[in-house]
Design a protein around this motif. Structure first.
Motif, PDB file in Angstrom:
ATOM      1  N   LEU A 123      12.896  -0.327  16.715  1.00 26.46           N
ATOM      2  CA  LEU A 123      12.892  -1.071  15.461  1.00 26.46           C
ATOM      3  C   LEU A 123      13.324  -0.494  14.299  1.00 26.46           C
ATOM      4  N   SER A 124      14.458   0.180  14.298  1.00 21.59           N
ATOM      5  CA  SER A 124      15.049   0.969  13.246  1.00 21.59           C
ATOM      6  C   SER A 124      16.541   0.618  13.359  1.00 21.59           C
ATOM      7  N   GLU A 125      17.101   0.868  12.163  1.00 18.50           N
ATOM      8  CA  GLU A 125      18.824   0.308  12.021  1.00 18.50           C
ATOM      9  C   GLU A 125      19.502   1.250  12.890  1.00 18.50           C
ATOM     10  N   TYR A 126      19.051   2.291  13.088  1.00 16.29           N
ATOM     11  CA  TYR A 126      19.756   3.427  13.998  1.00 16.29           C
ATOM     12  C   TYR A 126      18.931   3.993  14.945  1.00 16.29           C
ATOM     13  N   ILE A 127      19.386   4.471  16.106  1.00 18.45           N
ATOM     14  CA  ILE A 127      18.584   5.246  16.815  1.00 18.45           C
ATOM     15  C   ILE A 127      19.816   6.205  17.538  1.00 18.45           C
ATOM     16  N   VAL A 128      19.226   7.315  18.266  1.00 19.22           N
ATOM     17  CA  VAL A 128      20.218   8.029  19.078  1.00 19.22           C
ATOM     18  C   VAL A 128      19.713   8.220  20.440  1.00 19.22           C
ATOM     19  N   MET A 129      20.476   7.818  21.420  1.00 11.69           N
ATOM     20  CA  MET A 129      20.157   7.922  22.842  1.00 11.69           C
ATOM     21  C   MET A 129      20.970   8.771  23.696  1.00 11.69           C
ATOM     22  N   PRO A 130      20.732   9.369  24.891  1.00 11.17           N
ATOM     23  CA  PRO A 130      21.579   9.652  25.791  1.00 11.17           C
ATOM     24  C   PRO A 130      22.845   8.666  26.374  1.00 11.17           C
ATOM     25  N   GLU A 131      23.974   9.304  26.340  1.00  8.51           N
ATOM     26  CA  GLU A 131      25.089   8.385  27.038  1.00  8.51           C
ATOM     27  C   GLU A 131      24.300   7.362  28.292  1.00  8.51           C
ATOM     28  N   GLU A 132      23.858   8.453  29.186  1.00  6.38           N
ATOM     29  CA  GLU A 132      23.614   7.563  30.436  1.00  6.38           C
ATOM     30  C   GLU A 132      22.593   6.379  30.159  1.00  6.38           C
ATOM     31  N   ASN A 133      21.955   6.289  28.952  1.00 10.47           N
ATOM     32  CA  ASN A 133      21.191   5.136  28.515  1.00 10.47           C
ATOM     33  C   ASN A 133      21.668   3.993  28.033  1.00 10.47           C
ATOM     34  N   CYS A 134      23.068   4.098  27.713  1.00 14.54           N
ATOM     35  CA  CYS A 134      24.086   2.951  27.056  1.00 14.54           C
ATOM     36  C   CYS A 134      24.822   2.201  28.062  1.00 14.54           C
ATOM     37  N   TYR A 135      24.552   0.986  28.385  1.00 12.79           N
ATOM     38  CA  TYR A 135      25.222   0.427  29.170  1.00 12.79           C
ATOM     39  C   TYR A 135      26.329  -0.614  28.510  1.00 12.79           C
ATOM     40  N   LYS A 136      27.517  -0.577  28.814  1.00 12.75           N
ATOM     41  CA  LYS A 136      28.375  -1.654  28.199  1.00 12.75           C
ATOM     42  C   LYS A 136      28.326  -3.021  28.365  1.00 12.75           C
ATOM     43  N   ILE A 137      28.162  -3.860  27.469  1.00 13.06           N
ATOM     44  CA  ILE A 137      28.345  -5.330  27.732  1.00 13.06           C
ATOM     45  C   ILE A 137      29.499  -5.774  27.288  1.00 13.06           C
ATOM     46  N   GLY A 138      30.217  -6.938  27.984  1.00 13.34           N
ATOM     47  CA  GLY A 138      31.463  -7.422  27.585  1.00 13.34           C
ATOM     48  C   GLY A 138      31.443  -8.231  26.432  1.00 13.34           C
ATOM     49  N   SER A 139      32.594  -8.544  25.794  1.00 11.16           N
ATOM     50  CA  SER A 139      32.233  -9.424  24.692  1.00 11.16           C
ATOM     51  C   SER A 139      32.011 -10.930  24.855  1.00 11.16           C
ATOM     52  N   SER A 140      31.719 -11.153  26.134  1.00 13.21           N
ATOM     53  CA  SER A 140      31.430 -12.530  26.411  1.00 13.21           C
ATOM     54  C   SER A 140      29.953 -12.598  26.351  1.00 13.21           C
ATOM     55  N   MET A 141      29.102 -11.350  26.323  1.00 14.46           N
ATOM     56  CA  MET A 141      27.823 -11.581  26.358  1.00 14.46           C
ATOM     57  C   MET A 141      27.407 -11.259  24.911  1.00 14.46           C
ATOM     58  N   SER A 142      26.169 -12.003  24.461  1.00 10.08           N
ATOM     59  CA  SER A 142      25.688 -11.741  23.180  1.00 10.08           C
ATOM     60  C   SER A 142      24.845 -10.799  23.104  1.00 10.08           C
ATOM     61  N   PHE A 143      24.433 -10.067  21.923  1.00  9.36           N
ATOM     62  CA  PHE A 143      23.569  -9.130  21.730  1.00  9.36           C
ATOM     63  C   PHE A 143      22.229  -9.639  21.986  1.00  9.36           C
ATOM     64  N   ILE A 144      21.979 -10.833  21.747  1.00  5.56           N
ATOM     65  CA  ILE A 144      20.603 -11.412  22.426  1.00  5.56           C
ATOM     66  C   ILE A 144      20.457 -11.295  23.906  1.00  5.56           C
ATOM     67  N   GLN A 145      21.349 -11.635  24.554  1.00  9.24           N
ATOM     68  CA  GLN A 145      21.592 -11.405  25.860  1.00  9.24           C
ATOM     69  C   GLN A 145      21.381  -9.923  26.437  1.00  9.24           C
ATOM     70  N   GLY A 146      21.966  -9.101  25.473  1.00 12.05           N
ATOM     71  CA  GLY A 146      21.910  -7.661  25.602  1.00 12.05           C
ATOM     72  C   GLY A 146      20.382  -7.108  25.525  1.00 12.05           C
ATOM     73  N   ALA A 147      19.835  -7.986  24.721  1.00 12.49           N
ATOM     74  CA  ALA A 147      18.297  -7.445  24.665  1.00 12.49           C
ATOM     75  C   ALA A 147      17.479  -8.000  25.597  1.00 12.49           C
ATOM     76  N   LEU A 148      18.186  -8.988  26.199  1.00  7.81           N
ATOM     77  CA  LEU A 148      17.188  -9.579  27.534  1.00  7.81           C
ATOM     78  C   LEU A 148      17.299  -8.921  28.786  1.00  7.81           C
ATOM     79  N   VAL A 149      18.421  -7.800  28.590  1.00  7.51           N
ATOM     80  CA  VAL A 149      18.629  -7.111  30.041  1.00  7.51           C
ATOM     81  C   VAL A 149      17.425  -6.365  30.510  1.00  7.51           C
ATOM     82  N   GLU A 150      16.596  -5.764  29.553  1.00  8.69           N
ATOM     83  CA  GLU A 150      15.640  -5.005  29.767  1.00  8.69           C
ATOM     84  C   GLU A 150      14.440  -5.615  30.616  1.00  8.69           C
TER      85      GLU A 150
END
Ligand SMILES: [Zn+2]
Ligand SMILES: [Zn+2]
Length: 345
Positions: A123-150
């Motif tokens: 709940l911060s404007e920026y965070i740092v994560m290891p690359e293996e924790n970043c999963y690309k989502i396509g442009s057809s997916m919304s950021f809300i859908q991205g946040a529902l992934v977990e």
């Protein structure tokens, strides 16, 4: 940058905090887009703890996030600046016996986003994560859908404990975001019938719309008796998705002999109890679920291929500055909220 800092029980402050820096060449700086509020966040917000995991204030919570890659360390290969990503909040060591045996989620040195004493949350404007924790989502997916992934990945992982799912009759006790995620995932696995409960009418309606065959409110009916009428042989498996002793007791009564109780919910106290003679006589198996293991990409693929539509779960949207109100909504189940999202734009 702005961070929403939890400074005490039910107390937030929007604070100016230093923007984090990439420290390792495999780190990624992320600009947050959406963060979903989880039941576990509510435990920290309203009691400052989950069992013996206790917050030392001030602390930033939040772990269900989507983001844009702002910049990446020199050796990062998975993502590049401007990529849209869903965040896997569990950072594992990659070296211990658990990690090496494919159980990164029970890593001996696991650090989880927004978990007390581990990593400050998103709940911060920026965070740092290891690359293996970043999963690309396509442009057809919304950021809300991205946040529902977990939360969805937890549903997918939980449903994987249903062996030979085809033709089975299951119960899901608790129709919040996790119970609904279990519903969506187990529907795909070919179960015959899904019976769901909750004390909140809006959640039951959502469960029915999302494919539950039967819904019931334990405040209004005796769900154990009612389900016995519908399914005299009782249930093959029950997912406990609300972390309540009464639901665990109902689960034991609902299961057929040889049935399986899958505990997904997080009880607030450290101890829960079972009637040992009931679980012994029926030879009930009990499976605990620790978040999820290796289901992040699966969740993304199922959303992207439109096999799963979890959009209905995101019922409310708040700006970061209004996040305290969002927590009040979720804690008190106001206005039929299922998942409240915080947006950063
Ligand atoms: Zn969560
Ligand atoms: Zn490890």
């Amino acid at each position: 940058m702005n961070s929403l800092v939890l400074t005490g029980i039910r107390k937030f402050e929007l604070r100016e905090t230093p923007k984090p820096n990439i420290k390792k060449t495999t780190d990624v700086l992320l600009k947050m887009r959406n963060v979903g509020i989880c039941g576990s966040d509510i435990h920290y917000y309203s009691t400052g703890r989950i069992g013996d995991q206790i917050i030392e204030f001030p602390f930033t919570i939040g772990h269900e996030g989507s983001a844009i890659v702002e910049s990446a360390g020199g050796r990062v290969t998975r993502v590049k600046p401007n990529d849209r990503v869903a965040i896997e909040p569990a950072v594992s060591c990659g070296k211990c016996d658990q990690c090496l045996s494919g159980r990164r989620h029970t890593c001996r040195d696991l650090k989880f986003l927004g978990c007390p004493g581990q990593i400050e949350g998103c709940l911060s404007e920026y965070i740092v994560m290891p690359e293996e924790n970043c999963y690309k989502i396509g442009s057809s997916m919304s950021f809300i859908q991205g946040a529902l992934v977990e939360p969805l990945s937890i549903g997918i992982y939980s449903a994987s404990f249903l062996e030979n799912a085809k033709g089975k009759t299951i119960g899901i006790l608790g129709s919040g975001p996790i119970g609904l995620s279990v519903l969506l995932a187990s529907r795909l696995s070919g179960v015959k019938e899904i019976l769901m409960t909750d004390k909140i009418e809006e959640r039951l309606i959502a469960a029915k719309r999302a494919g539950a065959d039967w819904i019931g409110n334990p405040d209004l009916i005796d769900i154990v008796e009612k389900i016995k009428d519908i399914e005299p042989e009782q249930l093959d498996a029950v997912f406990e998705c609300c972390g309540k002793q009464e639901a665990l007791d109902q689960a034991i009564d609902l299961l057929k002999p040889g049935g399986k109780l899958i505990i997904v919910g997080i009880p607030e106290p450290n101890e829960i109890s079972f009637n040992i003679n009931k679980i012994r006589r029926k030879e009930i198996s009990i499976q605990n679920v620790r978040r999820q293991n290796d289901c992040t990409q699966k969740a993304i693929d199922l959303i992207a291929r439109k096999k799963i539509n979890a959009d209905f779960m995101s019922t409310h949207n708040f700006k970061l500055k209004d996040a305290p109100l969002a927590f009040e909504f979720v804690e008190n189940y106001r206005d039929g909220v299922i998942k409240a999202m915080i947006s950063f734009d």
